[in-house]
Design a protein around this motif. Structure first.
Motif, PDB file in Angstrom:
ATOM      1  N   THR B  11     -32.226  35.894  -5.768  1.00 24.64           N
ATOM      2  CA  THR B  11     -31.976  37.284  -5.415  1.00 24.64           C
ATOM      3  C   THR B  11     -33.126  37.602  -4.622  1.00 24.64           C
ATOM      4  N   SER B  12     -33.828  36.688  -3.878  1.00 28.40           N
ATOM      5  CA  SER B  12     -34.873  37.189  -3.008  1.00 28.40           C
ATOM      6  C   SER B  12     -34.352  36.925  -1.616  1.00 28.40           C
ATOM      7  N   ALA B  13     -33.395  36.413  -1.470  1.00 27.93           N
ATOM      8  CA  ALA B  13     -32.802  36.304  -0.092  1.00 27.93           C
ATOM      9  C   ALA B  13     -31.081  36.913  -0.108  1.00 27.93           C
ATOM     10  N   LEU B  14     -31.078  37.969  -0.643  1.00 29.47           N
ATOM     11  CA  LEU B  14     -29.590  38.507  -0.419  1.00 29.47           C
ATOM     12  C   LEU B  14     -29.209  39.210   0.949  1.00 29.47           C
ATOM     13  N   PRO B  15     -28.205  39.253   1.123  1.00 33.48           N
ATOM     14  CA  PRO B  15     -27.977  40.131   2.580  1.00 33.48           C
ATOM     15  C   PRO B  15     -28.215  41.662   2.227  1.00 33.48           C
ATOM     16  N   CYS B  16     -29.507  41.864   2.240  1.00 31.35           N
ATOM     17  CA  CYS B  16     -29.985  43.206   2.256  1.00 31.35           C
ATOM     18  C   CYS B  16     -31.555  43.319   2.744  1.00 31.35           C
ATOM     19  N   HIS B  17     -31.902  44.492   2.736  1.00 31.81           N
ATOM     20  CA  HIS B  17     -33.313  44.872   3.193  1.00 31.81           C
ATOM     21  C   HIS B  17     -34.255  44.549   1.887  1.00 31.81           C
ATOM     22  N   TYR B  18     -35.447  43.955   2.147  1.00 28.49           N
ATOM     23  CA  TYR B  18     -36.697  44.004   1.273  1.00 28.49           C
ATOM     24  C   TYR B  18     -37.977  44.532   1.669  1.00 28.49           C
ATOM     25  N   PHE B  38     -45.453  45.382  -4.943  1.00 26.31           N
ATOM     26  CA  PHE B  38     -43.880  45.135  -5.475  1.00 26.31           C
ATOM     27  C   PHE B  38     -42.948  45.239  -4.368  1.00 26.31           C
ATOM     28  N   THR B  39     -41.857  44.343  -4.918  1.00 22.15           N
ATOM     29  CA  THR B  39     -40.591  44.424  -3.994  1.00 22.15           C
ATOM     30  C   THR B  39     -39.588  45.267  -4.347  1.00 22.15           C
ATOM     31  N   VAL B  40     -39.145  45.831  -3.273  1.00 24.95           N
ATOM     32  CA  VAL B  40     -37.620  46.643  -3.443  1.00 24.95           C
ATOM     33  C   VAL B  40     -36.730  46.274  -2.611  1.00 24.95           C
ATOM     34  N   ALA B  41     -35.634  45.671  -3.290  1.00 26.30           N
ATOM     35  CA  ALA B  41     -34.224  45.477  -2.566  1.00 26.30           C
ATOM     36  C   ALA B  41     -33.355  46.305  -2.287  1.00 26.30           C
ATOM     37  N   TYR B  42     -32.955  46.964  -1.054  1.00 21.90           N
ATOM     38  CA  TYR B  42     -32.060  48.053  -0.652  1.00 21.90           C
ATOM     39  C   TYR B  42     -31.207  47.811   0.151  1.00 21.90           C
ATOM     40  N   GLN B  43     -29.908  48.470   0.213  1.00 20.32           N
ATOM     41  CA  GLN B  43     -29.027  48.250   1.444  1.00 20.32           C
ATOM     42  C   GLN B  43     -28.926  49.402   2.206  1.00 20.32           C
ATOM     43  N   THR B  44     -28.569  49.549   3.371  1.00 22.45           N
ATOM     44  CA  THR B  44     -28.573  50.539   4.258  1.00 22.45           C
ATOM     45  C   THR B  44     -27.128  50.585   4.906  1.00 22.45           C
ATOM     46  N   TYR B  45     -26.582  51.435   5.144  1.00 25.93           N
ATOM     47  CA  TYR B  45     -25.238  51.705   6.041  1.00 25.93           C
ATOM     48  C   TYR B  45     -25.244  52.777   7.058  1.00 25.93           C
ATOM     49  N   GLY B  46     -24.699  52.702   8.015  1.00 24.60           N
ATOM     50  CA  GLY B  46     -24.910  53.546   9.063  1.00 24.60           C
ATOM     51  C   GLY B  46     -26.475  53.761   9.871  1.00 24.60           C
ATOM     52  N   GLU B  47     -26.484  54.916  10.796  1.00 23.07           N
ATOM     53  CA  GLU B  47     -27.641  54.982  11.496  1.00 23.07           C
ATOM     54  C   GLU B  47     -28.437  56.241  11.316  1.00 23.07           C
ATOM     55  N   LEU B  48     -29.876  56.097  11.151  1.00 20.55           N
ATOM     56  CA  LEU B  48     -30.598  57.437  10.807  1.00 20.55           C
ATOM     57  C   LEU B  48     -30.574  57.983  12.248  1.00 20.55           C
ATOM     58  N   ASN B  49     -30.327  59.339  12.178  1.00 24.19           N
ATOM     59  CA  ASN B  49     -30.393  60.243  13.573  1.00 24.19           C
ATOM     60  C   ASN B  49     -31.682  60.522  13.675  1.00 24.19           C
ATOM     61  N   THR B 110     -35.293  43.763  -6.548  1.00 25.29           N
ATOM     62  CA  THR B 110     -36.284  44.940  -6.992  1.00 25.29           C
ATOM     63  C   THR B 110     -37.047  44.267  -8.349  1.00 25.29           C
ATOM     64  N   ILE B 111     -38.454  44.605  -7.979  1.00 27.31           N
ATOM     65  CA  ILE B 111     -39.279  44.088  -9.226  1.00 27.31           C
ATOM     66  C   ILE B 111     -38.613  44.471 -10.526  1.00 27.31           C
ATOM     67  N   GLY B 112     -38.589  43.388 -11.554  1.00 24.18           N
ATOM     68  CA  GLY B 112     -37.954  43.674 -12.780  1.00 24.18           C
ATOM     69  C   GLY B 112     -38.502  42.660 -13.624  1.00 24.18           C
ATOM     70  N   PRO B 113     -38.197  42.575 -14.878  1.00 21.37           N
ATOM     71  CA  PRO B 113     -38.643  41.485 -15.842  1.00 21.37           C
ATOM     72  C   PRO B 113     -38.460  40.173 -15.545  1.00 21.37           C
ATOM     73  N   LYS B 114     -37.277  40.138 -14.564  1.00 19.44           N
ATOM     74  CA  LYS B 114     -37.196  38.382 -14.355  1.00 19.44           C
ATOM     75  C   LYS B 114     -37.833  38.089 -13.079  1.00 19.44           C
ATOM     76  N   GLU B 115     -38.564  38.908 -12.379  1.00 17.74           N
ATOM     77  CA  GLU B 115     -39.437  38.824 -11.326  1.00 17.74           C
ATOM     78  C   GLU B 115     -40.634  37.914 -11.770  1.00 17.74           C
ATOM     79  N   ILE B 116     -41.484  37.324 -10.880  1.00 14.93           N
ATOM     80  CA  ILE B 116     -42.624  36.524 -11.264  1.00 14.93           C
ATOM     81  C   ILE B 116     -43.823  37.521 -11.339  1.00 14.93           C
ATOM     82  N   ASN B 117     -44.621  37.543 -12.540  1.00 11.63           N
ATOM     83  CA  ASN B 117     -45.798  38.303 -12.613  1.00 11.63           C
ATOM     84  C   ASN B 117     -46.834  37.663 -12.063  1.00 11.63           C
ATOM     85  N   PRO B 118     -47.527  38.422 -10.882  1.00 15.16           N
ATOM     86  CA  PRO B 118     -48.695  37.633 -10.185  1.00 15.16           C
ATOM     87  C   PRO B 118     -49.720  37.171 -11.135  1.00 15.16           C
ATOM     88  N   ALA B 119     -49.975  37.932 -12.406  1.00 13.49           N
ATOM     89  CA  ALA B 119     -51.019  37.349 -13.201  1.00 13.49           C
ATOM     90  C   ALA B 119     -50.923  36.222 -13.892  1.00 13.49           C
TER      91      ALA B 119
END
Lengths: 207, 387
Positions: B11-18, B38-49, B110-119
Motif C-alpha cells: 500500500t505504499s505505491a497505490l495510484p494516489c498521492h502520498y 508520518f505518511t498520509v495517502a490521499y486521492q484527489t479529483y478535479g482542479e483547485l481554483n 496512511t499511518i496505521g498499525p500495519k505500517e512500520i514503527n520506526p522505533a
C-alpha cells in the motif's frame, strides 16, 4: 445537477406576509410547505431564511431548491430555538393544525422579535351560514377535508385569536382580514365586520 | 469463502498521492502520544481554483478509503461513492476539487498499525497509539495546510465520515463553509459500541491474531476479521432489505441439507462479504478505527451541551438520515439538528425514505441525491462558485 428555481406569483396571504417583512432580516417560516414564501423572501428581500416543515415531500422540495429547511414539527421543535433568534417567525395557515396552538404562539413570540400568523377564519359568514343551514361541519374550497380526516384540529375565529393574544399579553402591531375576493380589511377598529367578512386573517405580533 | 493467508498488497505505491506530515510540527494525539514524520495517502479529483475556494473534503467511513471516485486498485470495484463523485455528478469534479484522505489508523497507505514503527523496525501492531475521530480530523487539517487550503467549500461524509464532519465544524468552524454529516451521530450509542465489541472479540479470538503481531508470524486473523465484517454488515442493512434481497431462499439447492453449509442465500452472501473484506482490510486497523468511533462523544466534550460544539459556527449544515437506518437512526440526526437550532445555525435536515438501512447513503437513492444536489448547488451559489 442544477435545480432551477421556480419563481412565480405567491398566494395573496403570503404576499401580505412578505410585505410585513423588512429586507435583510432573519426569518423562520414554520410550516413552510414547498418553500414558496422563503424562496420569494430570499430572492426579493434578501432575507436570511430558514424553514421547518412536517412533510417529507415539502422538506425535500425546499432543500433541493437550496433553501435551509429542516424536517420538524411546530409542536415539538420550536422549543429548541433560543430567544430572539429571528427578526420574524412566520406561521402561515398552520396554527389550526397544531396540537397546542397556545404553546406554539408563545414560542413564536419568544423566538422571533416579531411573529406573523395567518389562519382561516372559522367565523366567516359563509361558514356560519353553512353550519346554520346544513347543520354539518362546514366545508369550502379552502377547507375541503371531511371533519374526520382533516389536519385542522384547532379552528378559531379572528375574535378568538384577538382574545387569546390579549390574554397572553401579546401586542398586535398589525392585523388584516382578507375577503373572499382578496380585498384587505383592517381588523383593529372593525373587529365585528372583519370577523364576519374575513375569510382569513394575518396578524403581526410581538411580545 | 476464500481466505488469503498472507496479505502481500503493497500500500505504499497505490495510484494516489502520498505526503509525509509532522516532520517539523509533530501530531499530538488525544491519547497524549506524539507522531512525527508520518505518511498520509490521499486521492484527489478535479482542479483547485485560483481562489482555493472549491475544495470538498470527503471523509470515508469505517471500512472505506481514499478511492472514493475511481476504480479501487485492489478490489477493481468502482469507488465507494462513485455514484456521487465524478465529472458532472453531484460532487462534480469538473467544478470542485475533491480530496479524500485515508484516515490515520487505516490500512490503505496512511499511518496505521500495519505500517512500520520506526522505533522497532517492525509493524506497529498494538504498539500503535489508540486514535480518535478528532485525531483523524487533525491529520486532515495538516493535509489541508500542506495543500495550502485555508477553508473548505464543503466537508461531507456518511457514518464515521459524518462524525469527522461534525468534528471538523467543532474544531475548525472557520475552515468549513458547508458541512454535510449524513447517517451519523454526535456520539456513538451503546448499541453501536456493543456491535463493535463483538467484531473486535471475533478478531481477537482468532488464534492467528497473535496478540496483534500476526504479521511477524506471517499469518492473518482472516476468520475473525470476516466474522467481524459479517456481524457489522447486518447492522448496515435492514430486515426489509434482507427479506427483499434474500428472504428464506436457498443457495443453489432444492432443500436444506441438514448440515452447517450455507444453505440459505443470505448466509452465502454474508460469507462472501466477509471473504471479500479480508482481502483488502487489516484486522488491527479494524480494532483501532472501531475504537475511535466508540470513543466519539462530541456532547461529552462540551459538558453535555452539544449545542456548544457549534456555537458561533457560520457553516451551512445539511443533516440527512434514512428511515430504515437502525445503526444511526433518525433520532441521532435530530439531536444534531436540535443542537444546531439551539445556536440558530443555518441548517437543513431531511429524513430520506429508504428500506436499505444504513447502507442507503452509499446507494443510488434518487431522493437522497436530489436533496444533496440541491443543497450543494445552493451552498455553491452562496460561496460564489461559478456553475
Amino acid at each position: 445537477m442544477t435545480n432551477k428555481l421556480r419563481r412565480k406569483a405567491i398566494r395573496v396571504d403570503l404576499q401580505i406576509i412578505a410585505d410585513m417583512i423588512d429586507s435583510d432580516s432573519r426569518v423562520l417560516d414554520v410550516g413552510c410547505g414547498d418553500g414558496a414564501l422563503l424562496d420569494y423572501l430570499t430572492h426579493f428581500k434578501q432575507v436570511d431564511g430558514r424553514g421547518i416543515e412536517l412533510s417529507t415531500e415539502g422538506v425535500n422540495a425546499c432543500v433541493s431548491h437550496g433553501l435551509s429547511v429542516i424536517q420538524g414539527d411546530a409542536d415539538t421543535d420550536l422549543a429548541y430555538y433560543p430567544n430572539g433568534a429571528f427578526d420574524y417567525v412566520v406561521l402561515s395557515q398552520t396554527l389550526q393544525a397544531t396540537s397546542n396552538p397556545k404553546d406554539v404562539l408563545e414560542n413564536l413570540v419568544r423566538i422571533g422579535k416579531r411573529a406573523i400568523v395567518s389562519f382561516p377564519n372559522f367565523a366567516h359568514w359563509w361558514l356560519r351560514g353553512y353550519l346554520l343551514a346544513q347543520g354539518r361541519m362546514p366545508k369550502s374550497k379552502t377547507l375541503s377535508d371531511e371533519w374526520y380526516d382533516t389536519p385542522n384540529i384547532h379552528f378559531c375565529t379572528i375574535k378568538d385569536f384577538v382574545v387569546l393574544c390579549r390574554g397572553m399579553g401579546i401586542t398586535v402591531e398589525k392585523s388584516i382580514a382578507l375577503d373572499k375576493d382578496g380585498t384587505r380589511r383592517r381588523i383593529q377598529g372593525g373587529l365585528f365586520s372583519a370577523n364576519l367578512l374575513g375569510q382569513q386573517a394575518v396578524f403581526l405580533l410581538r411580545r | 469463502m476464500t481466505v488469503p493467508e498472507t496479505l502481500s498488497i503493497d500500500t505504499s505505491a497505490l495510484p494516489c498521492h502520498y505526503v509525509t506530515l509532522g516532520a517539523e510540527d509533530p501530531l499530538r494525539l488525544d491519547c497524549g502520544t506524539e507522531l512525527g514524520d508520518f505518511t498520509v495517502a490521499y486521492q484527489t479529483y478535479g482542479e483547485l481554483n485560483d481562489e482555493k475556494s472549491n475544495a470538498v473534503l470527503v471523509c470515508h467511513a469505517l471500512t472505506g478509503d481514499q478511492f472514493v471516485g475511481d476504480t479501487h486498485p485492489i478490489t477493481k470495484k468502482p469507488g465507494w461513492w462513485e455514484v456521487i463523485v465524478g465529472p458532472g455528478k453531484i460532487i462534480d469534479t469538473d467544478r470542485y476539487y475533491v480530496i479524500c484522505p485515508n484516515v490515520i489508523g487505516g490500512c490503505m497507505g496512511t499511518i496505521g498499525p500495519k505500517e512500520i514503527n520506526p522505533a522497532t523496525g517492525q509493524p506497529w501492531g498494538l504498539d500503535f497509539p489508540v486514535i480518535t475521530i478528532a485525531d483523524m480530523v487533525r491529520v486532515q487539517a495538516m493535509l489541508l495546510d500542506h495543500l495550502g487550503i485555508d477553508s473548505l467549500f464543503a466537508a461531507i461524509g456518511g457514518s464515521m465520515g459524518g462524525m469527522q464532519v461534525l468534528e471538523w465544524v467543532a474544531s475548525y468552524p472557520e475552515r468549513v463553509f458547508a458541512a454535510l454529516p449524513i447517517a451519523t451521530a454526535a456520539r456513538h450509542s451503546a448499541q453501536n459500541i456493543s456491535f463493535h465489541e463483538v467484531g473486535r472479540q471475533a478478531i481477537m479470538a482468532d488464534p492467528d491474531w497473535r496478540n496483534g503481531d500476526y504479521r511477524l508470524h506471517g499469518v492473518r486473523p482472516c476468520r475473525g476479521l470476516a466474522v467481524a465484517r459479517m456481524a457489522a454488515h447486518i447492522t448496515y442493512l435492514s430486515e426489509a432489505a434482507l427479506t427483499r434481497k434474500f428472504g428464506r431462499r436457498l443457495q443453489d439447492r432444492e432443500a436444506v441439507t441438514f448440515g452447517f453449509d450455507a444453505d440459505f442465500q443470505v448466509e452465502s452472501y454474508l460469507r462472501r462479504q466477509g471473504g471479500v473484506f479480508v482481502e483488502r482490510f487489516d484486522a488491527n486497523s479494524y480494532l483501532y478505527i472501531t475504537r475511535a468511533m466508540d470513543y466519539f462523544d462530541l456532547e461529552a466534550r462540551y459538558d453535555g451541551v452539544l449545542a456548544d460544539a457549534f456555537r458561533g459556527a457560520r457553516t451551512r449544515f445539511c443533516v440527512l438520515s434514512f428511515t430504515s437506518d437502525w445503526c444511526y437512526p433518525t433520532e441521532e440526526s435530530r439531536r444534531i439538528v436540535r443542537a444546531l437550532n439551539a445556536v440558530a445555525a443555518n441548517v437543513s435536515f431531511a429524513e430520506i425514505v429508504s428500506d436499505c438501512g444504513h447502507d442507503a447513503f452509499l446507494l443510488d437513492e434518487p431522493e437522497f441525491h436530489r436533496v444533496l444536489a440541491g443543497f450543494l448547488d445552493g451552498a455553491a451559489d452562496h460561496r460564489g462558485l461559478p456553475r
